[in-house]
Design an enzyme around this catalytic site. Structure first.
Site, PDB file in Angstrom:
ATOM      1  N   ARG A 246       0.821  -1.203   0.000  1.00 21.48           N
ATOM      2  CA  ARG A 246       0.000   0.000   0.000  1.00 21.48           C
ATOM      3  C   ARG A 246       0.866   1.268   0.000  1.00 21.48           C
ATOM      4  O   ARG A 246       1.786   1.391  -0.778  1.00 21.48           O
ATOM      5  CB  ARG A 246      -0.993  -0.053   1.154  1.00 21.48           C
ATOM      6  N   SER A 247       0.597   2.205   0.906  1.00 19.94           N
ATOM      7  CA  SER A 247       1.258   3.507   0.808  1.00 19.94           C
ATOM      8  C   SER A 247       2.730   3.489   1.182  1.00 19.94           C
ATOM      9  O   SER A 247       3.412   4.512   1.005  1.00 19.94           O
ATOM     10  CB  SER A 247       0.528   4.541   1.666  1.00 19.94           C
ATOM     11  N   VAL A 248       3.245   2.389   1.665  1.00 22.14           N
ATOM     12  CA  VAL A 248       4.705   2.265   1.790  1.00 22.14           C
ATOM     13  C   VAL A 248       5.347   2.528   0.436  1.00 22.14           C
ATOM     14  O   VAL A 248       6.472   3.024   0.338  1.00 22.14           O
ATOM     15  CB  VAL A 248       5.087   0.875   2.329  1.00 22.14           C
TER      16      VAL A 248
ATOM     17  N   LYS B 185       4.764   4.831  -1.565  1.00 26.69           N
ATOM     18  CA  LYS B 185       5.052   6.258  -1.766  1.00 26.69           C
ATOM     19  C   LYS B 185       6.496   6.593  -1.414  1.00 26.69           C
ATOM     20  O   LYS B 185       7.136   7.428  -2.070  1.00 26.69           O
ATOM     21  CB  LYS B 185       4.101   7.109  -0.925  1.00 26.69           C
TER      22      LYS B 185
ATOM     23  N   TYR C 170      -2.853  14.988   2.574  1.00 23.34           N
ATOM     24  CA  TYR C 170      -2.353  13.719   2.033  1.00 23.34           C
ATOM     25  C   TYR C 170      -3.018  13.380   0.705  1.00 23.34           C
ATOM     26  O   TYR C 170      -4.238  13.237   0.624  1.00 23.34           O
ATOM     27  CB  TYR C 170      -2.616  12.634   3.064  1.00 23.34           C
TER      28      TYR C 170
END
Length: 406
Positions: free
Chosen positions: A74-76, A78, A164
């Site tokens: 997931r947002s890791v 980014k 965000y």
């Protein structure tokens, strides 16, 4: 739970915390890896590779997690994607203070002509939402997303505040990199980061690697605060804000409607730098270790495997945005593309930088402690800001280092 793997002397608290995650914090399948001064000192895994009801129906629930199991993070993702524009800047190919429209002329529409590259990295662009959400097919096609964010009118004046960009970060980042390099961001990561460093980390999973990926599911978070000392109390929680269909929170996460199935091979193959990366815990920890120092076994001649020059490292973790987040509600802190240590996302210490993923996974580096950390899980817990499993592991690392006088 039979925890597999090894820890170096002095890092036993991390093994204890990892085992306790299975016993008390709802863990299904997970791995955690820690590098210190470029050497692996923690390498642990346990549980089952597939964690949901669909796996039970097909009889796959008994397949164990192994050292080679990879997971959607997931947002890791980014934090991995953020390295690309920073490295392009380091190589003189991208001006962080240049206007995005210089590289991507269509982006200047509807009041975005003064948006800077650093605004994209600091979540200050003002386009965390889309007036017309994309379908899953549109979100994955590589064309509709960039076109939509280029046409979108900002919901605040770019550069004046932060919020965000949960989903739109994908198309902002991917199109900027494509315009500058002529390559997709997934290909750039593969050719310039993953292959040279020997990382099992992909943005755009190759078909031959699909069998390594664990199936994810949502699981209940344990009762109680995510981490001791989390005193930030906004007027309403991010969960409450998400339930309001008119809130920026809900609209930001619903920029793709309905949300795509993250176990779908089409999702794994797509290149969504906001959420679609696939990695092992070792790859995340090794990636962050390489940002701050050399890796002895890296297959690259660049600074012995080190990715960020000292000046780039300073850019990554110098505060760019701080305070109440228009989307996440709580106070957040960002450097250029990376979350910084703070109440909403506690890391190892004041100098840490990295990125969590909604549902649990976490990757970060701490230059002062010379640490690269990676944790991945297939049991995605909802309704927490700082995941209790990840935070238990971070506290254990802190305890281990303190006992060693580090």
């Amino acid at each position: 739970m039979d925890v597999q793997g090894t820890v170096a002397d002095g890092f036993e608290p991390v093994r204890d915390a990892f085992a306790e995650n299975f016993a008390r914090r709802g863990e299904r399948g997970a791995a955690v890896v820690l590098y210190r001064e470029g050497e692996k000192v923690v390498d642990l895994w346990g549980g089952t590779k597939h964690a949901d009801d669909a796996a039970e129906e097909t009889g796959e629930t008994g397949e164990p997690w192994t050292r080679d199991t990879a997971q959607v993070v997931r947002s890791v993702t980014k934090g991995v994607a953020a390295a690309v524009p920073l490295l392009l800047h380091q190589r003189g190919q991208l001006d962080l203070d240049g206007r995005v429209g210089t590289y991507w002329p269509e982006f200047k529409a509807n009041g975005k002509e003064r948006v800077l590259v650093r605004h994209l990295l600091g979540h200050r662009t003002g386009v965390p939402v889309l007036d017309t959400p994309l379908t899953p097919d549109e979100a994955l096609d590589g064309i509709s997303g960039p076109r939509a964010v280029a046409a979108q009118r900002p919901v605040w004046e770019p550069g004046t505040d932060h919020g965000y960009h949960a989903q739109t970060y994908s198309w902002l980042m991917s199109e900027l990199v494509r315009r500058v390099t002529g390559r997709t961001i997934g290909r750039w990561i593969a050719e310039e980061i993953s292959r040279p460093l020997g990382l099992d980390l992909w943005l755009g999973l190759p078909e031959e690697q699909r069998g390594r990926v664990g199936r994810i599911t949502s699981v209940e978070a344990p009762a109680g605060p995510a981490t001791p000392g989390l005193r930030l109390r906004p007027k309403r929680s991010v969960t409450e804000a998400y339930q309001d269909p008119e809130s920026l929170t809900r609209r930001a996460f619903a920029a793709i409607t309905p949300l795509p199935d993250e176990n779908d091979p089409a999702y794994l193959t797509a290149e969504l730098p906001a959420s679609g990366g696939v990695a092992t815990a070792d790859a995340l920890a090794r990636f962050y270790a390489a940002l701050i120092g050399p890796l002895p076994s890296a297959r690259t001649a660049r600074a012995g495997g080190r990715l960020f020059a000292p000046g780039t490292l300073t850019l990554a973790r110098t505060e760019e945005s701080a305070g109440p987040d228009r989307v996440l509600v709580v106070g957040t802190r960002f450097g250029l593309g990376y979350m910084l240590h703070g109440p909403a996302s506690p890391l190892l210490g004041p100098g840490s930088f990295g990125h969590p993923g909604r549902g649990g996974s976490l990757g970060f580096a701490d230059p002062e402690a010379r640490i690269g950390f990676g944790y991945v899980t297939n049991g995605m817990q909802r309704g927490v800001t700082a995941d209790p499993r990840a935070q238990a592991l971070v506290r254990a690392v802190r305890t281990a280092l303190a006992a060693q006088g580090a």
